[in-house]
Each structure stands twice: as structure tokens, then as C-alpha cells.
Write a protein that holds these residues in place. Structure first.
Motif, short mmCIF file in Angstrom:
data_model
loop_
_atom_site.label_atom_id
_atom_site.label_comp_id
_atom_site.label_asym_id
_atom_site.label_seq_id
_atom_site.Cartn_x
_atom_site.Cartn_y
_atom_site.Cartn_z
N TYR A 28 23.49 -1.30 25.37
CA TYR A 28 23.42 0.16 25.48
C TYR A 28 22.03 0.65 25.10
O TYR A 28 21.37 0.09 24.24
CB TYR A 28 24.43 0.83 24.54
N SER A 31 20.60 6.93 26.02
CA SER A 31 21.24 7.85 26.97
C SER A 31 22.62 7.36 27.41
O SER A 31 23.55 8.15 27.56
CB SER A 31 20.34 8.10 28.18
N THR A 32 22.77 6.06 27.63
CA THR A 32 24.07 5.53 28.04
C THR A 32 25.10 5.71 26.92
O THR A 32 26.23 6.11 27.16
CB THR A 32 23.96 4.04 28.41
N SER A 34 25.05 7.94 24.56
CA SER A 34 25.31 9.36 24.46
C SER A 34 26.35 9.81 25.48
O SER A 34 27.30 10.51 25.14
CB SER A 34 24.01 10.14 24.66
N ARG A 35 26.17 9.41 26.72
CA ARG A 35 27.11 9.79 27.78
C ARG A 35 28.50 9.20 27.56
O ARG A 35 29.51 9.90 27.64
CB ARG A 35 26.58 9.34 29.15
N ARG A 36 28.56 7.92 27.26
CA ARG A 36 29.86 7.26 27.11
C ARG A 36 30.63 7.77 25.89
O ARG A 36 31.85 7.86 25.92
CB ARG A 36 29.67 5.76 26.99
N ASP A 38 30.21 10.75 24.57
CA ASP A 38 30.28 12.21 24.64
C ASP A 38 29.70 12.84 23.37
O ASP A 38 30.30 13.74 22.77
CB ASP A 38 31.70 12.68 24.90
N PRO A 40 26.00 14.51 21.90
CA PRO A 40 24.73 15.03 22.41
C PRO A 40 23.59 14.01 22.28
O PRO A 40 23.48 13.29 21.27
CB PRO A 40 24.47 16.25 21.53
N LEU A 41 22.75 13.98 23.29
CA LEU A 41 21.63 13.06 23.33
C LEU A 41 20.76 13.18 22.09
O LEU A 41 20.36 12.16 21.51
CB LEU A 41 20.79 13.29 24.59
N ARG A 45 19.87 10.18 19.54
CA ARG A 45 18.45 9.86 19.33
C ARG A 45 18.11 9.88 17.83
O ARG A 45 17.40 9.00 17.33
CB ARG A 45 17.57 10.84 20.09
N THR A 59 31.60 11.95 14.81
CA THR A 59 30.56 11.42 15.70
C THR A 59 30.55 9.90 15.62
O THR A 59 30.50 9.21 16.65
CB THR A 59 29.18 11.99 15.32
N ARG A 62 33.49 8.42 17.55
CA ARG A 62 33.28 8.38 19.00
C ARG A 62 32.39 7.20 19.39
O ARG A 62 32.66 6.49 20.36
CB ARG A 62 32.63 9.67 19.49
#
Length: 86
Positions: A28, A31-32, A34-36, A38, A40-41, A45, A59, A62
Motif C-alpha cells: 500500500y 493514497s491507496t 486512504s481510499r480503501r 475511507d 482523509p488523505l 499522510r 481511524t 479503519r
């Protein structure tokens, strides 16, 4: 460089997040993940670049779910360094 927030005792947290190393081992990137997850980027980061970042438990839950690990696997206990005597 991102500074860690100090706790009420004016010390950095006594833990280190292992999100970056576990995520990278599974292929990973920021960005990947973050998307998977859910999440925030900017949050991912901050966690990625600052292993002492204060993050909410939901967080981490998740992120742990996406990485198929327990939340406790994402947190490493860092013993407090003894203060040097003056």
C-alpha cells in the motif's frame, strides 16, 4: 518535518505507530490506503510521516481492517527515556 504534539506532561507520546511499515509491506501507498480505509488523505499522510501523530481510535480501526491486522499491531509501545541527570 511534522512536529509531534506534546501531551499534558509536556512530553511526546510513549507510542509509535507502525502503519507505514505494515502498509508498505503489504504494497500500500498513502493514497491507496486512504481510499480503501475511507480516511482523509491528509490524515493518512500525517500518520505515515509522523509515527507519533495523535490519531483517533476509529481511524486506526479503519486502517487495521484494511490491513487485516489488529489495532494493537499498529501501535508499538515506546518506553520513556530516563531523563539525564544534571
Amino acid at each position: 518535518m511534522i512536529k509531534s504534539r506534546l501531551n499534558k506532561l509536556n512530553r511526546p507520546p510513549m507510542y509509535r505507530l507502525r502503519v507505514k511499515e505494515i502498509a508498505q509491506a503489504q504494497g500500500y501507498n498513502i493514497s491507496t490506503l486512504s481510499r480503501r480505509a475511507d480516511v482523509p488523505l491528509i490524515t493518512v499522510r500525517r500518520i505515515w510521516n509522523n509515527p507519533r501523530y495523535r490519531v483517533r481510535l476509529d481511524t486506526l480501526e479503519r486502517i487495521a481492517e484494511v490491513l487485516n491486522v489488529g489495532v494493537s499491531d499498529l501501535i508499538e509501545d515506546v518506553p520513556e527515556k530516563p531523563e539525564q541527570e544534571k
